[in-house]
Scaffold this motif. Structure first.
Motif, mmCIF file in Angstrom:
data_model
loop_
_atom_site.group_PDB
_atom_site.id
_atom_site.type_symbol
_atom_site.label_atom_id
_atom_site.label_comp_id
_atom_site.label_asym_id
_atom_site.label_seq_id
_atom_site.Cartn_x
_atom_site.Cartn_y
_atom_site.Cartn_z
ATOM 1 N N ASN A 1 0.873 -1.170 0.000
ATOM 2 C CA ASN A 1 0.000 0.000 0.000
ATOM 3 C C ASN A 1 0.913 1.223 0.000
ATOM 4 O O ASN A 1 1.537 1.541 1.016
ATOM 5 N N MET A 2 0.998 1.893 -1.151
ATOM 6 C CA MET A 2 1.948 3.000 -1.293
ATOM 7 C C MET A 2 1.607 4.171 -0.373
ATOM 8 O O MET A 2 2.480 4.951 0.002
ATOM 9 N N VAL A 3 0.350 4.295 0.038
ATOM 10 C CA VAL A 3 -0.059 5.407 0.892
ATOM 11 C C VAL A 3 0.326 5.172 2.343
ATOM 12 O O VAL A 3 0.811 6.075 3.029
ATOM 13 N N THR A 4 0.156 3.937 2.818
ATOM 14 C CA THR A 4 0.426 3.637 4.229
ATOM 15 C C THR A 4 1.782 2.985 4.460
ATOM 16 O O THR A 4 2.305 2.998 5.576
ATOM 17 N N GLY A 5 2.329 2.351 3.407
ATOM 18 C CA GLY A 5 3.579 1.608 3.560
ATOM 19 C C GLY A 5 3.385 0.198 4.055
ATOM 20 O O GLY A 5 4.364 -0.534 4.241
ATOM 21 N N ASP A 6 2.133 -0.226 4.262
ATOM 22 C CA ASP A 6 1.883 -1.597 4.708
ATOM 23 C C ASP A 6 2.252 -2.577 3.599
ATOM 24 O O ASP A 6 1.863 -2.416 2.445
ATOM 25 N N TYR A 7 2.996 -3.613 3.989
ATOM 26 C CA TYR A 7 3.572 -4.568 3.039
ATOM 27 C C TYR A 7 3.121 -5.969 3.421
ATOM 28 O O TYR A 7 3.258 -6.381 4.571
ATOM 29 N N SER A 8 2.559 -6.711 2.458
ATOM 30 C CA SER A 8 2.115 -8.081 2.717
ATOM 31 C C SER A 8 2.164 -8.853 1.414
ATOM 32 O O SER A 8 1.476 -8.495 0.452
ATOM 33 N N ARG A 9 2.982 -9.916 1.382
ATOM 34 C CA ARG A 9 3.129 -10.687 0.152
ATOM 35 C C ARG A 9 3.244 -12.171 0.448
ATOM 36 O O ARG A 9 3.820 -12.577 1.465
#
Length: 448
Positions: free
Chosen positions: A380-388
């Motif tokens: 999520n480029m807005v929040t920086g949350d990363y999940s893959r």
């Protein structure tokens, strides 16, 4: 005929003449300013599968794209045609679009005094005299080496050998007309292994401007097979918070996410988790990320950016601190800042690394997950949350224990950047970011 015989440095003068014609047509039709890019690419692509030839393809693409201005109104058009009639029609189409566009106070060419003036030889032209017959031989050799590596290699998902050459010329109504010819070559292999009812798939490849510096086909096949066999018996792990080591071939993606966040477009749209972060400490103080656009032989080397501005070496991260956004002329104007000569993106990024190899980083990690495969986008480029989604290997006491699949790794990019513990010396030079394996202190690993 070699794919480089009709496309190469010898084609540049003709392309420059075409640029001059397009610029003249734009001025004659009433454009107040204009920029154009003319290109021609040609290549050979071959692939084999299960010891049989699957494809042999020649490709040739050419055409031009034009952006012109009617005052502060902008219009763009492109075509794959190259004749005088196509030039007139495409210029007219772009001008008609401009006349309907809303005025934009930030639109227009970059300032004339910023245009590139020097065009050094960046060592980008290394054609591969590769016949279709020889390309097929290499692809079959690659696959044969993979099958010979281990009896558990049961199938092939394709081995390919590709070579591409191209020329590009950029010009604008400030009088700049410049370009270059370049080459790119690759060898790749994807294999399938099977044992005890379990099947796994993995790959390996090499990519670069010089064919003589590519890893040989047999070695690529062997590595692809070894990676595939090592995946057999993969299973999930229990959900936990542990260190994560990104293999070098994946680690560049972490820094590409940084570039997206500091790109001018996301900054002025307020669509970045690093909004207004200039001057902030984002990484450990030992880490520097710098751009080297004039690197001889670099995969993204260029003396000028997409606006015609002279490129130059610079850091984006220096001693852990964000010292520059990545700006084009337009995004710089929107933000009230000068362009960083990055229209079209960053060119040849290098990340600080230590003197430890991946095995040493596994020892440093102790217990955690070595990630060798990622699935999905998950940022999520807005929040920086990363999940893959991820796959790789579980590590205990600094040693690989078993392959892992069907897990998800998660964190926040700001935290991940700050928690980088070390970067290995196993540099992957096949992409736009040159980095080694990256060890992050702690991430969520969600499994069974």
């Amino acid at each position: 005929m070699s794919v480089s015989e009709s496309v190469g440095p010898q084609a540049l003068p003709e392309l420059k003449v075409q640029v001059e014609k397009i610029l003249a047509a734009a001025k004659q039709q009433g454009a107040s300013a204009c920029e154009v890019e003319v290109s021609v690419q040609q290549g050979l692509a071959t692939s084999v599968r299960q010891r049989e030839v699957e494809t042999v393809e020649f490709n040739r693409d050419q055409g031009f794209s034009i952006t012109l201005y009617h005052g502060q109104q902008k219009g763009s058009a492109s075509t794959t045609a190259t004749g005088d009639a196509a030039i007139q029609e495409t210029v007219a189409a772009a001008l008609a679009i401009a006349k309907y566009a809303s005025p934009d106070e930030f639109a227009g060419l970059a300032d004339e005094h910023l245009m590139a003036r020097e065009f050094p030889d960046l060592d980008l032209w290394h054609p591969w005299d590769l016949s279709p017959e020889r390309a097929i031989e290499l692809a079959l050799e690659c696959e044969a080496a993979a099958f010979a590596t281990d009896s558990r290699i049961s199938n092939a998902d394709g081995s390919s050998v590709n070579t591409d050459v191209g020329c590009t010329i950029y010009g604008n109504s400030h009088g700049l007309i410049a370009g270059h010819a370049g080459t790119r070559h690759s060898i790749s292999c994807v294999m399938i292994a099977e044992a005890d009812g379990n099947m796994q798939r993995d790959y390996w490849y090499d990519y670069g401007r010089r064919a003589d510096l590519l890893t040989d086909a047999a070695t690529i096949g062997r590595i692809a097979a070894e990676r595939t066999v090592n995946r057999l018996g993969a299973r999930s792990v229990s959900t936990c918070d542990v260190p994560v080591l990104f293999a070098a071939e994946l680690a560049g993606g972490l820094f590409n996410s940084l570039l997206g966040a500091i790109a001018g477009g996301n900054q002025y749209r307020n669509a970045s988790f690093l909004l207004g972060a200039l001057g902030q400490t984002l990484f450990p103080e030992w880490l520097t990320l710098d751009e080297r656009p004039l690197q001889p032989g670099g995969l993204a080397s260029s003396a000028f950016d997409g606006d015609g501005l002279a490129t130059y070496a610079k850091p984006f991260i220096e001693n852990g601190v964000l010292v520059s956004y990545m700006l084009s002329t337009y995004s710089g104007r929107k933000l009230g800042m000068p362009s960083t000569a990055n229209s079209g993106g960053a060119r040849n990024l290098f990340v600080t690394h230590g003197d430890e190899d991946q095995a040493a980083l596994l020892k440093k990690m102790g217990r955690g997950l070595l990630v060798t495969e990622l699935m999905g986008q998950g940022l999520n480029m807005v929040t920086g949350d990363y999940s893959r989604g991820a796959g790789g290997y579980w590590v205990e006491n600094g040693e690989i224990q078993f392959p892992v699949q069907e897990v998800t790794i998660a964190g926040n990019m700001r935290d991940m950047f700050k928690q980088i513990v070390a970067i290995g010396n196993d540099l992957d030079r096949r992409g736009s970011v040159c980095t080694g394996s990256v060890l992050i202190e702690r991430m969520k690993v969600a499994g069974s």
